[in-house]
Design a protein around this motif. Structure first.
Motif, PDB file in Angstrom:
ATOM      1  N   GLY A  46       0.127  -6.412  12.922  1.00  0.00           N
ATOM      2  CA  GLY A  46      -0.297  -5.193  13.591  1.00  0.00           C
ATOM      3  C   GLY A  46      -1.687  -5.360  14.196  1.00  0.00           C
ATOM      4  O   GLY A  46      -2.357  -6.359  13.977  1.00  0.00           O
ATOM      5  N   GLY A  47      -2.071  -4.376  14.968  1.00  0.00           N
ATOM      6  CA  GLY A  47      -3.384  -4.418  15.588  1.00  0.00           C
ATOM      7  C   GLY A  47      -3.435  -3.518  16.795  1.00  0.00           C
ATOM      8  O   GLY A  47      -2.643  -2.573  16.916  1.00  0.00           O
ATOM      9  N   LEU A  48      -4.350  -3.848  17.686  1.00  0.00           N
ATOM     10  CA  LEU A  48      -4.568  -3.041  18.877  1.00  0.00           C
ATOM     11  C   LEU A  48      -3.978  -3.744  20.092  1.00  0.00           C
ATOM     12  O   LEU A  48      -4.151  -4.954  20.259  1.00  0.00           O
ATOM     13  CB  LEU A  48      -6.072  -2.839  19.079  1.00  0.00           C
ATOM     14  N   ALA A  49      -3.247  -2.979  20.899  1.00  0.00           N
ATOM     15  CA  ALA A  49      -2.678  -3.518  22.133  1.00  0.00           C
ATOM     16  C   ALA A  49      -2.887  -2.504  23.247  1.00  0.00           C
ATOM     17  O   ALA A  49      -3.052  -1.314  22.982  1.00  0.00           O
ATOM     18  CB  ALA A  49      -1.194  -3.823  21.966  1.00  0.00           C
TER      19      ALA A  49
ATOM     20  N   LEU B 163       4.700  -2.105  25.335  1.00  0.00           N
ATOM     21  CA  LEU B 163       4.259  -1.065  24.410  1.00  0.00           C
ATOM     22  C   LEU B 163       3.687   0.130  25.157  1.00  0.00           C
ATOM     23  O   LEU B 163       3.116  -0.012  26.250  1.00  0.00           O
ATOM     24  CB  LEU B 163       3.220  -1.636  23.453  1.00  0.00           C
ATOM     25  N   SER B 164       3.835   1.280  24.547  1.00  0.00           N
ATOM     26  CA  SER B 164       3.253   2.514  25.084  1.00  0.00           C
ATOM     27  C   SER B 164       2.453   3.203  23.979  1.00  0.00           C
ATOM     28  O   SER B 164       2.661   2.909  22.798  1.00  0.00           O
ATOM     29  CB  SER B 164       4.345   3.437  25.612  1.00  0.00           C
ATOM     30  N   PRO B 165       1.542   4.103  24.353  1.00  0.00           N
ATOM     31  CA  PRO B 165       0.784   4.826  23.309  1.00  0.00           C
ATOM     32  C   PRO B 165       1.688   5.544  22.312  1.00  0.00           C
ATOM     33  O   PRO B 165       1.285   5.742  21.152  1.00  0.00           O
ATOM     34  CB  PRO B 165      -0.063   5.802  24.127  1.00  0.00           C
ATOM     35  N   GLU B 166       2.911   5.912  22.737  1.00  0.00           N
ATOM     36  CA  GLU B 166       3.837   6.584  21.818  1.00  0.00           C
ATOM     37  C   GLU B 166       4.337   5.661  20.710  1.00  0.00           C
ATOM     38  O   GLU B 166       4.956   6.110  19.750  1.00  0.00           O
ATOM     39  CB  GLU B 166       5.031   7.142  22.584  1.00  0.00           C
ATOM     40  N   ASP B 167       4.082   4.360  20.832  1.00  0.00           N
ATOM     41  CA  ASP B 167       4.459   3.406  19.787  1.00  0.00           C
ATOM     42  C   ASP B 167       3.383   3.295  18.710  1.00  0.00           C
ATOM     43  O   ASP B 167       3.586   2.583  17.714  1.00  0.00           O
ATOM     44  CB  ASP B 167       4.717   2.026  20.395  1.00  0.00           C
ATOM     45  N   THR B 168       2.267   3.969  18.894  1.00  0.00           N
ATOM     46  CA  THR B 168       1.208   3.942  17.886  1.00  0.00           C
ATOM     47  C   THR B 168       1.734   4.537  16.580  1.00  0.00           C
ATOM     48  O   THR B 168       2.238   5.663  16.549  1.00  0.00           O
ATOM     49  CB  THR B 168      -0.008   4.743  18.374  1.00  0.00           C
ATOM     50  N   ALA B 169       1.642   3.752  15.516  1.00  0.00           N
ATOM     51  CA  ALA B 169       2.216   4.163  14.234  1.00  0.00           C
ATOM     52  C   ALA B 169       1.864   3.136  13.174  1.00  0.00           C
ATOM     53  O   ALA B 169       1.405   2.034  13.489  1.00  0.00           O
ATOM     54  CB  ALA B 169       3.743   4.286  14.326  1.00  0.00           C
ATOM     55  N   VAL B 170       2.132   3.501  11.929  1.00  0.00           N
ATOM     56  CA  VAL B 170       2.168   2.519  10.852  1.00  0.00           C
ATOM     57  C   VAL B 170       3.611   2.033  10.763  1.00  0.00           C
ATOM     58  O   VAL B 170       4.537   2.844  10.661  1.00  0.00           O
ATOM     59  CB  VAL B 170       1.707   3.109   9.508  1.00  0.00           C
ATOM     60  N   TYR B 171       3.774   0.727  10.819  1.00  0.00           N
ATOM     61  CA  TYR B 171       5.105   0.117  10.791  1.00  0.00           C
ATOM     62  C   TYR B 171       5.365  -0.473   9.415  1.00  0.00           C
ATOM     63  O   TYR B 171       4.528  -1.198   8.868  1.00  0.00           O
ATOM     64  CB  TYR B 171       5.214  -0.952  11.863  1.00  0.00           C
TER      65      TYR B 171
ATOM     66  N   TRP C 275      10.191  -1.772  -0.125  1.00  0.00           N
ATOM     67  CA  TRP C 275       9.345  -1.514   1.037  1.00  0.00           C
ATOM     68  C   TRP C 275       8.045  -2.303   0.976  1.00  0.00           C
ATOM     69  O   TRP C 275       7.556  -2.657  -0.096  1.00  0.00           O
ATOM     70  CB  TRP C 275       8.997  -0.023   1.096  1.00  0.00           C
ATOM     71  N   GLY C 276       7.487  -2.535   2.165  1.00  0.00           N
ATOM     72  CA  GLY C 276       6.142  -3.058   2.250  1.00  0.00           C
ATOM     73  C   GLY C 276       5.143  -1.920   2.347  1.00  0.00           C
ATOM     74  O   GLY C 276       5.510  -0.743   2.319  1.00  0.00           O
ATOM     75  N   GLN C 277       3.887  -2.277   2.473  1.00  0.00           N
ATOM     76  CA  GLN C 277       2.825  -1.272   2.501  1.00  0.00           C
ATOM     77  C   GLN C 277       2.461  -0.828   3.908  1.00  0.00           C
ATOM     78  O   GLN C 277       1.692   0.124   4.063  1.00  0.00           O
ATOM     79  CB  GLN C 277       1.582  -1.814   1.778  1.00  0.00           C
ATOM     80  N   GLY C 278       2.995  -1.498   4.911  1.00  0.00           N
ATOM     81  CA  GLY C 278       2.793  -1.061   6.279  1.00  0.00           C
ATOM     82  C   GLY C 278       1.678  -1.790   6.995  1.00  0.00           C
ATOM     83  O   GLY C 278       0.753  -2.321   6.382  1.00  0.00           O
ATOM     84  N   THR C 279       1.785  -1.820   8.316  1.00  0.00           N
ATOM     85  CA  THR C 279       0.757  -2.383   9.167  1.00  0.00           C
ATOM     86  C   THR C 279       0.546  -1.459  10.358  1.00  0.00           C
ATOM     87  O   THR C 279       1.505  -0.946  10.936  1.00  0.00           O
ATOM     88  CB  THR C 279       1.139  -3.813   9.619  1.00  0.00           C
ATOM     89  N   GLN C 280      -0.710  -1.248  10.694  1.00  0.00           N
ATOM     90  CA  GLN C 280      -1.043  -0.298  11.751  1.00  0.00           C
ATOM     91  C   GLN C 280      -0.904  -0.941  13.120  1.00  0.00           C
ATOM     92  O   GLN C 280      -1.405  -2.048  13.355  1.00  0.00           O
ATOM     93  CB  GLN C 280      -2.473   0.205  11.580  1.00  0.00           C
ATOM     94  N   VAL C 281      -0.231  -0.246  14.025  1.00  0.00           N
ATOM     95  CA  VAL C 281      -0.154  -0.638  15.433  1.00  0.00           C
ATOM     96  C   VAL C 281      -0.763   0.494  16.254  1.00  0.00           C
ATOM     97  O   VAL C 281      -0.353   1.653  16.124  1.00  0.00           O
ATOM     98  CB  VAL C 281       1.304  -0.883  15.862  1.00  0.00           C
ATOM     99  N   THR C 282      -1.736   0.150  17.073  1.00  0.00           N
ATOM    100  CA  THR C 282      -2.380   1.137  17.935  1.00  0.00           C
ATOM    101  C   THR C 282      -2.297   0.654  19.371  1.00  0.00           C
ATOM    102  O   THR C 282      -2.714  -0.470  19.671  1.00  0.00           O
ATOM    103  CB  THR C 282      -3.845   1.348  17.539  1.00  0.00           C
ATOM    104  N   VAL C 283      -1.746   1.494  20.224  1.00  0.00           N
ATOM    105  CA  VAL C 283      -1.585   1.142  21.631  1.00  0.00           C
ATOM    106  C   VAL C 283      -2.453   2.084  22.463  1.00  0.00           C
ATOM    107  O   VAL C 283      -2.297   3.300  22.406  1.00  0.00           O
ATOM    108  CB  VAL C 283      -0.122   1.244  22.066  1.00  0.00           C
ATOM    109  N   SER C 284      -3.351   1.496  23.222  1.00  0.00           N
ATOM    110  CA  SER C 284      -4.246   2.301  24.052  1.00  0.00           C
ATOM    111  C   SER C 284      -3.700   2.395  25.471  1.00  0.00           C
ATOM    112  O   SER C 284      -3.039   1.480  25.963  1.00  0.00           O
ATOM    113  CB  SER C 284      -5.636   1.678  24.066  1.00  0.00           C
ATOM    114  N   SER C 285      -3.994   3.497  26.114  1.00  0.00           N
ATOM    115  CA  SER C 285      -3.494   3.720  27.476  1.00  0.00           C
ATOM    116  C   SER C 285      -4.441   3.131  28.505  1.00  0.00           C
ATOM    117  O   SER C 285      -5.554   2.733  28.214  1.00  0.00           O
ATOM    118  CB  SER C 285      -3.323   5.214  27.727  1.00  0.00           C
TER     119      SER C 285
END
Length: 121
Positions: A9-12, A85-93, A111-121
């Protein structure tokens, strides 16, 4: 307690790509694996899933044609390639493992603990 582990995960930027990885412990090598996400302020939702053999996959309509799920059992890994990717995909996966493929979260006990994905416009 055995858990799955997400990474990647990370910023895109909008239109960009990320690849999420899920480490699946050997005990779950014969299990289906699903990806779910929780967007800010929303309920957890199904994203994609792959069966134990890797020859059956499910996708949510919102990601169909943009995301691709795959697995590499000899490395105990399941991947989620996310393109356009779009900003609407921003979530914990989250990735999750269960005895059979499906879109409901309750089919996946592990389950895993999740990874953050943040999509900027």
């Amino acid at each position: 307690q055995v858990r799955l582990g997400e990474s990647g995960g990370g910023l895109a930027q909008a239109g960009g790509s990320l690849r999420l990885s899920c480490t699946v412990p050997g005990a779950f090598s014969g299990y289906a694996v699903g990806w779910f996400r929780r967007r800010p302020g929303q309920e957890r939702e199904f994203v994609s899933a792959i069966n134990s053999g890797g020859d059956d996959t499910y996708y949510a309509d919102s990601v169909k044609g943009r995301f691709t799920i795959s697995r590499e059992d000899r490395k105990n890994m399941v991947y989620l390639q996310m393109n356009n990717l779009s900003p609407e995909d921003t979530a914990v996966y989250y990735c999750a493992a269960g005895p059979r493929i499906g879109v409901r979260g309750d089919l996946y006990p592990y389950w895993g603990q999740g990874t953050q994905v943040t999509v900027s416009s």
